[in-house]
Design an enzyme around this catalytic site. Structure first.
Site, PDB file in Angstrom:
ATOM      1  N   PRO A  53       5.353  64.282 -17.712  1.00  0.00           N
ATOM      2  CG  PRO A  53       5.651  65.494 -19.677  1.00  0.00           C
ATOM      3  CD  PRO A  53       4.593  65.021 -18.724  1.00  0.00           C
ATOM      4  CG  ASN A  54      11.010  65.445 -18.543  1.00  0.00           C
ATOM      5  OD1 ASN A  54      11.714  64.499 -18.871  1.00  0.00           O
ATOM      6  ND2 ASN A  54      10.525  66.296 -19.422  1.00  0.00           N
TER       7      ASN A  54
ATOM      8  CE1 TYR B 265      10.232  71.931 -12.241  1.00  0.00           C
ATOM      9  CE2 TYR B 265      12.370  71.612 -13.279  1.00  0.00           C
ATOM     10  CZ  TYR B 265      11.041  71.977 -13.361  1.00  0.00           C
ATOM     11  OH  TYR B 265      10.518  72.393 -14.546  1.00  0.00           O
TER      12      TYR B 265
ATOM     13  CG  HIS C 164       3.471  74.770 -20.379  1.00  0.00           C
ATOM     14  ND1 HIS C 164       2.883  75.647 -19.483  1.00  0.00           N
ATOM     15  CD2 HIS C 164       4.405  74.086 -19.667  1.00  0.00           C
ATOM     16  CE1 HIS C 164       3.460  75.512 -18.293  1.00  0.00           C
ATOM     17  NE2 HIS C 164       4.384  74.572 -18.377  1.00  0.00           N
TER      18      HIS C 164
ATOM     19  CG  ASP D  80     -10.173  68.360 -25.835  1.00  0.00           C
ATOM     20  OD1 ASP D  80     -10.523  69.500 -25.442  1.00  0.00           O
ATOM     21  OD2 ASP D  80      -9.881  68.111 -27.021  1.00  0.00           O
TER      22      ASP D  80
ATOM     23  CG  HIS E  52       2.667  74.017 -12.709  1.00  0.00           C
ATOM     24  ND1 HIS E  52       3.081  73.193 -13.724  1.00  0.00           N
ATOM     25  CD2 HIS E  52       1.431  74.452 -13.048  1.00  0.00           C
ATOM     26  CE1 HIS E  52       2.141  73.144 -14.643  1.00  0.00           C
ATOM     27  NE2 HIS E  52       1.122  73.898 -14.247  1.00  0.00           N
ATOM     28  CB  ILE E  53       7.548  71.761  -8.320  1.00  0.00           C
ATOM     29  CG1 ILE E  53       6.881  70.413  -8.012  1.00  0.00           C
ATOM     30  CG2 ILE E  53       8.716  72.045  -7.375  1.00  0.00           C
ATOM     31  CD1 ILE E  53       7.739  69.209  -8.315  1.00  0.00           C
ATOM     32  CB  SER E  54       9.047  75.965 -10.902  1.00  0.00           C
ATOM     33  OG  SER E  54       8.394  75.734 -12.141  1.00  0.00           O
TER      34      SER E  54
ATOM     35  NE  ARG F  91       9.614  76.104 -18.473  1.00  0.00           N
ATOM     36  CZ  ARG F  91       9.767  74.807 -18.729  1.00  0.00           C
ATOM     37  NH1 ARG F  91       8.772  73.974 -18.523  1.00  0.00           N
ATOM     38  NH2 ARG F  91      10.907  74.345 -19.183  1.00  0.00           N
TER      39      ARG F  91
END
Length: 150
Positions: A12-13, A25, A82, A89, A102-104, A113
């Protein structure tokens, strides 16, 4: 010869890259991420299936689709990293190498986070290196596939 397939899944996002919180980002878009992945995959002689969804159920279905089809998964599950036991699963059920991206740097951000369910299924984790994290993940996945095939 058919190239080994790696799914590059985005949660998402991530479709909002370039518009959403550029101080965190950057200004690059998801299309830019996809181009980086395409170029690196060609050099590494692997095929990719690059996707993004805001829907948890769709992400789970895509992960499940990888079983018997892909050699590995690179995943930036966004906030689902998170929160989603369902994503964890699904990743565990496909029994494939997984690299979490993860970009950050999630460990320099809000404390919620700092925990990632995805990490429990991940062979490796890359965070905080911006879009370069995807290129590094592809290189690492190519090495994992090569090791597995030998």
């Amino acid at each position: 010869m058919e190239l080994p397939l790696v799914y590059v899944l985005n949660g998402p996002n991530l479709n909002m890259l370039g518009m959403r919180q550029p101080k965190i980002y950057g200004n690059a878009t998801l299309d830019d991420v996809e181009q980086i992945c395409i170029q690196n995959a060609e050099q590494l002689e692997i095929a990719i299936d690059f996707r993004q969804t805001n829907d948890e159920g769709e992400l789970v279905s895509w992960i499940q689709e990888c079983r018997g089809k892909a050699k590995g998964i690179i995943i930036n599950a966004g906030a689902y990293s998170h929160t989603s036991i369902a994503v964890l699963d699904a990743l565990l059920s496909v029994e494939l190498p997984v690299i979490e991206v993860h970009i950050s740097n999630i460990y320099r951000r809000e404390s919620f986070r700092h925990h990632s369910y995805v990490s429990h299924a991940a062979t490796g984790i890359i965070c905080g290196l911006g879009l370069q994290g995807y290129a590094l993940a592809l290189a690492a996945m190519a090495d994992l596939i090569l090791e597995e095939d030998n």
